[in-house]
Design an enzyme around this catalytic site. Structure first.
Site, PDB file in Angstrom:
ATOM      1  N   PHE A 181       0.853  -1.192   0.000  1.00  0.00           N
ATOM      2  CA  PHE A 181       0.000   0.000   0.000  1.00  0.00           C
ATOM      3  C   PHE A 181       0.889   1.241   0.000  1.00  0.00           C
ATOM      4  O   PHE A 181       1.688   1.445   0.925  1.00  0.00           O
ATOM      5  CB  PHE A 181      -0.916  -0.010   1.220  1.00  0.00           C
ATOM      6  CG  PHE A 181      -2.014  -1.027   1.123  1.00  0.00           C
ATOM      7  CD1 PHE A 181      -3.322  -0.643   0.871  1.00  0.00           C
ATOM      8  CD2 PHE A 181      -1.743  -2.381   1.264  1.00  0.00           C
ATOM      9  CE1 PHE A 181      -4.346  -1.579   0.768  1.00  0.00           C
ATOM     10  CE2 PHE A 181      -2.747  -3.326   1.163  1.00  0.00           C
ATOM     11  CZ  PHE A 181      -4.052  -2.926   0.909  1.00  0.00           C
TER      12      PHE A 181
ATOM     13  N   GLY B  30      -0.871   8.288  -0.009  1.00  0.00           N
ATOM     14  CA  GLY B  30      -0.376   9.570   0.483  1.00  0.00           C
ATOM     15  C   GLY B  30       1.122   9.710   0.267  1.00  0.00           C
ATOM     16  O   GLY B  30       1.666   9.333  -0.785  1.00  0.00           O
TER      17      GLY B  30
ATOM     18  N   TYR C 277      10.779  -6.967  19.618  1.00  0.00           N
ATOM     19  CA  TYR C 277      10.346  -7.676  20.826  1.00  0.00           C
ATOM     20  C   TYR C 277      10.811  -9.126  20.889  1.00  0.00           C
ATOM     21  O   TYR C 277      10.442  -9.828  21.825  1.00  0.00           O
ATOM     22  CB  TYR C 277       8.809  -7.640  20.923  1.00  0.00           C
ATOM     23  CG  TYR C 277       8.257  -6.235  20.963  1.00  0.00           C
ATOM     24  CD1 TYR C 277       8.242  -5.500  22.148  1.00  0.00           C
ATOM     25  CD2 TYR C 277       7.779  -5.629  19.802  1.00  0.00           C
ATOM     26  CE1 TYR C 277       7.758  -4.208  22.183  1.00  0.00           C
ATOM     27  CE2 TYR C 277       7.293  -4.331  19.827  1.00  0.00           C
ATOM     28  CZ  TYR C 277       7.290  -3.626  21.015  1.00  0.00           C
ATOM     29  OH  TYR C 277       6.810  -2.341  21.045  1.00  0.00           O
TER      30      TYR C 277
ATOM     31  N   HIS D 122       8.394  -9.867  15.282  1.00  0.00           N
ATOM     32  CA  HIS D 122       8.729  -8.443  15.325  1.00  0.00           C
ATOM     33  C   HIS D 122      10.154  -8.257  15.862  1.00  0.00           C
ATOM     34  O   HIS D 122      10.497  -8.796  16.914  1.00  0.00           O
ATOM     35  CB  HIS D 122       7.735  -7.715  16.231  1.00  0.00           C
ATOM     36  CG  HIS D 122       7.716  -6.233  16.052  1.00  0.00           C
ATOM     37  ND1 HIS D 122       8.791  -5.431  16.370  1.00  0.00           N
ATOM     38  CD2 HIS D 122       6.742  -5.402  15.574  1.00  0.00           C
ATOM     39  CE1 HIS D 122       8.487  -4.172  16.118  1.00  0.00           C
ATOM     40  NE2 HIS D 122       7.257  -4.126  15.617  1.00  0.00           N
ATOM     41  N   PRO D 123      10.997  -7.474  15.158  1.00  0.00           N
ATOM     42  CA  PRO D 123      12.388  -7.308  15.599  1.00  0.00           C
ATOM     43  C   PRO D 123      12.526  -6.533  16.904  1.00  0.00           C
ATOM     44  O   PRO D 123      13.555  -6.626  17.580  1.00  0.00           O
ATOM     45  CB  PRO D 123      13.033  -6.539  14.444  1.00  0.00           C
ATOM     46  CG  PRO D 123      11.895  -5.793  13.821  1.00  0.00           C
ATOM     47  CD  PRO D 123      10.712  -6.711  13.927  1.00  0.00           C
TER      48      PRO D 123
ATOM     49  N   GLU E 269      -2.375  -4.649  13.455  1.00  0.00           N
ATOM     50  CA  GLU E 269      -1.342  -5.494  14.045  1.00  0.00           C
ATOM     51  C   GLU E 269      -1.844  -6.152  15.329  1.00  0.00           C
ATOM     52  O   GLU E 269      -1.513  -7.315  15.607  1.00  0.00           O
ATOM     53  CB  GLU E 269      -0.079  -4.678  14.322  1.00  0.00           C
ATOM     54  CG  GLU E 269       1.103  -5.511  14.790  1.00  0.00           C
ATOM     55  CD  GLU E 269       2.376  -4.701  14.868  1.00  0.00           C
ATOM     56  OE1 GLU E 269       3.144  -4.704  13.882  1.00  0.00           O
ATOM     57  OE2 GLU E 269       2.610  -4.048  15.909  1.00  0.00           O
TER      58      GLU E 269
END
Length: 316
Positions: A84, A87, A199, A196-197, A266
């Site tokens: 995506f 904008g 955590y 997730h990097p 998320e």
């Protein structure tokens, strides 16, 4: 890892003589169950390489790219990617597309679906034979949270209307990221999530799950497996469709009650993956963060979020 495989019916090797841990890899069994049985010998001890539900966690050194590519090339698969660029995020699209050509499923049929409110600004990127860029118009929004939330609905509709008979696997990726190294067949599975990097070394109590029981994204204290990225997930069409449909519905039902989960899609993704375990988990190599120093166990960065000023690119 070292791969060990034998024809079905053939005597298996004596695993008592092998050092390390021996595990069955379910996703590879699905490929060639009638022909081969696959095993691995664990050589890396610095990483988590398998989940409690026996899904592989993919790191550098845990797969054989030549073997995997040869298996999937015979199946003549097509892989879709969605991105995506709405904008001011359109500024990241050129690097995303150019680096995808260099590293994302090279040698395979790929269709990249770009959703943007500025179709005339989509850069011209030369694509290899068998690879295609499809541009789809979407509306912008005054809140980045709403743009994020709409992704699940759009992915659901894309699968229903365009992909069902044309694509085997789909990955949904963030545009403000670049590829740096191979992302290929080692990542394929029924339902695929990326750790997730930010955590992956933390205790579960520190994961930023949605903690309000009133939200449909709620994960109770003491629950959860990993904290997964919203910026990269995928799998076969049926699984990703079910994920997107469920997250979309839960987000909308929350919104009707005036609830917005802590991290929007998320948060709903993490709730879904807690209840519906991914069949393959990708290590933080598959969505690192450029502002982070590389830790010793991260031998390769394959895909990484670029450094940016959110005040400049988000509408609110």
């Amino acid at each position: 890892y070292r791969l060990l495989f034998t024809s079905v019916g053939e005597k298996l090797p004596d695993f008592k003589t092998l050092a390390g841990v021996v595990l069955v890899i379910p996703v590879w069994q699905q490929i060639h169950t009638k022909t081969f049985r696959y095993f691995i010998k664990l050589n890396r001890t610095d990483i988590v390489s398998v989940t409690p539900w026996l899904a592989p966690v993919v790191w550098e050194g845990t797969f054989q790219p030549v073997l995997l590519d040869s298996i999937y090339q015979k199946r003549n698969i097509t892989v879709a990617a969605t991105v995506f660029a709405v904008g001011k995020y359109i500024r990241f699209l050129k690097d995303f597309l150019e680096t995808a050509e260099q590293h994302f499923f090279v040698g395979f049929k790929v269709k990249v679906y770009v959703f943007t409110d500025q179709p005339n600004e989509v850069p011209k990127v030369k694509m290899a034979a068998g690879r295609e860029l499809v541009v789809r118009l979407v509306q912008n929004s005054k809140r980045w949270q709403e743009i994020s939330a709409r992704r699940m609905e759009i992915i659901q509709t894309l699968i229903e209307e365009m992909l069902k008979n044309d694509v085997d696997y789909i990955f949904c990726l963030d545009v403000d990221s670049k590829f740096h190294s191979r992302w290929g067949t080692e990542s394929l599975g029924e339902l695929v999530a990326v750790i997730h990097p930010g955590y992956y070394k933390d205790d579960r109590s520190r994961f930023p799950y949605e903690r309000r029981p009133t939200s449909r994204a709620y994960v109770a204290p003491g629950e959860g497996d990993f904290y997964y990225c919203g910026g990269a997930f995928g799998g076969v069409l049926a699984e990703v469709h079910q994920l997107a449909q469920t997250c979309h519905k839960n987000f909308d039902d929350d919104a009707k009650e005036g609830i917005e989960a802590a991290w929007q899609e998320e948060s709903h993704l993490n709730r879904y993956l807690w209840l519906n375990k991914p069949s393959k988990v990708l290590s933080p190599e598959y969505l690192w963060q450029d502002f982070k120093a590389r830790n010793s166990e991260v031998r390769v960065i394959r895909f990484s979020g670029v450094i940016k000023d959110y005040n400049q690119i988000r509408p609110n």
